[in-house]
Motif scaffolding. Structure first.
Motif, short mmCIF file in Angstrom:
data_model
loop_
_atom_site.label_atom_id
_atom_site.label_comp_id
_atom_site.label_asym_id
_atom_site.label_seq_id
_atom_site.Cartn_x
_atom_site.Cartn_y
_atom_site.Cartn_z
N ILE A 14 0.83 -1.21 0.00
CA ILE A 14 0.00 0.00 0.00
C ILE A 14 0.87 1.26 0.00
O ILE A 14 0.54 2.25 -0.64
N LEU A 15 2.01 1.20 0.70
CA LEU A 15 2.93 2.35 0.73
C LEU A 15 3.99 2.27 -0.37
O LEU A 15 4.94 3.07 -0.38
N ASP A 16 3.84 1.32 -1.30
CA ASP A 16 4.84 1.11 -2.35
C ASP A 16 6.23 0.96 -1.76
O ASP A 16 7.19 1.60 -2.20
N SER A 17 6.34 0.13 -0.73
CA SER A 17 7.61 -0.03 -0.02
C SER A 17 7.89 -1.51 0.21
O SER A 17 7.18 -2.37 -0.29
N SER A 18 8.93 -1.77 0.99
CA SER A 18 9.29 -3.15 1.32
C SER A 18 9.70 -3.22 2.79
O SER A 18 10.00 -2.19 3.40
N PRO A 19 9.75 -4.42 3.36
CA PRO A 19 10.13 -4.56 4.77
C PRO A 19 11.53 -4.04 5.09
O PRO A 19 11.82 -3.70 6.23
N SER A 20 12.38 -3.95 4.09
CA SER A 20 13.74 -3.47 4.33
C SER A 20 13.85 -1.95 4.36
O SER A 20 14.90 -1.41 4.71
N ASP A 21 12.78 -1.24 4.03
CA ASP A 21 12.81 0.22 4.05
C ASP A 21 12.95 0.75 5.47
O ASP A 21 12.34 0.22 6.40
N SER A 22 13.72 1.80 5.61
CA SER A 22 13.87 2.45 6.91
C SER A 22 12.61 3.25 7.23
O SER A 22 11.77 3.50 6.36
N ILE A 23 12.51 3.69 8.48
CA ILE A 23 11.35 4.50 8.89
C ILE A 23 11.30 5.81 8.09
O ILE A 23 10.23 6.29 7.73
N GLN A 24 12.47 6.36 7.78
CA GLN A 24 12.53 7.60 7.00
C GLN A 24 12.03 7.37 5.57
O GLN A 24 11.28 8.20 5.03
N GLU A 25 12.41 6.24 4.97
CA GLU A 25 11.93 5.93 3.62
C GLU A 25 10.41 5.71 3.63
O GLU A 25 9.72 6.17 2.72
N LEU A 26 9.93 5.01 4.64
CA LEU A 26 8.48 4.81 4.76
C LEU A 26 7.75 6.14 4.91
O LEU A 26 6.69 6.35 4.32
N LYS A 27 8.32 7.03 5.71
CA LYS A 27 7.70 8.33 5.94
C LYS A 27 7.61 9.13 4.64
O LYS A 27 6.58 9.74 4.35
N GLN A 28 8.67 9.10 3.86
CA GLN A 28 8.67 9.84 2.58
C GLN A 28 7.62 9.27 1.63
O GLN A 28 6.90 10.03 0.97
N LYS A 29 7.52 7.96 1.56
CA LYS A 29 6.53 7.33 0.69
C LYS A 29 5.12 7.63 1.18
O LYS A 29 4.21 7.89 0.39
#
Length: 149
Positions: A14-29
């Motif tokens: 849903i966030l176009d991310s992966s489990p390896s993404d950092s919290i900062q990467e998740l926040k940007q997405k």
């Protein structure tokens, strides 16, 4: 907080991310998607059906962020995701009866100690299935939990 049910949504997708993404990467997405789908950001020329789809997508993005931005809920979700994948393709190291697990009424979970020192954790709502495969929160061992002996 109660454990998150994996069968509902793939929060990373849903966030176009992966489990390896950092919290900062998740926040940007999250921020990018929240701006894209926010109801206040929809133009006047957008069709009513499309506005409804954007609102639903915005709600999903917000839910995904709430789960993945919190360290505790993200960890619980990651464990469920890992257990789900193990259930599909990995062998089970032991078969445990639910009665052999310790019940934590405050957290609404059952736990069982692993030989590595970690814990097997399953939410009370997950024990409604006859059998559930869960993995250790520390190592790669997995167990199958059965409701009855």
């Amino acid at each position: 907080m109660t454990p998150v049910d994996i069968s509902q949504k793939d929060w990373y997708a849903i966030l176009d991310s992966s489990p390896s993404d950092s919290i900062q990467e998740l926040k940007q997405k999250y921020q990018r998607l929240a701006l894209l789908y926010h109801p206040d950001k929809q133009g006047p020329d957008v069709a009513a059906g499309e506005v409804e789809q954007h609102v639903q997508r915005f709600i999903e993005v917000d839910q995904a962020w709430k789960i993945l931005s919190n360290e505790e809920t993200r960890r619980a979700y990651d464990l469920q995701l890992r257990a789900h994948k193990l259930k599909q393709s990995w062998p089970v190291d032991a078969h445990i009866c639910l009665d052999d697990m310790e019940c934590d009424e405050d957290e609404h979970i059952y736990t069982y100690s692993c030989r590595c020192g970690g814990q097997f954790i399953i939410g009370k709502e997950d024990v409604e299935e006859e059998e559930s495969v869960i993995c250790c929160d520390t190592c790669s061992l997995s167990i199958e939990v059965k409701r009855s002996a």
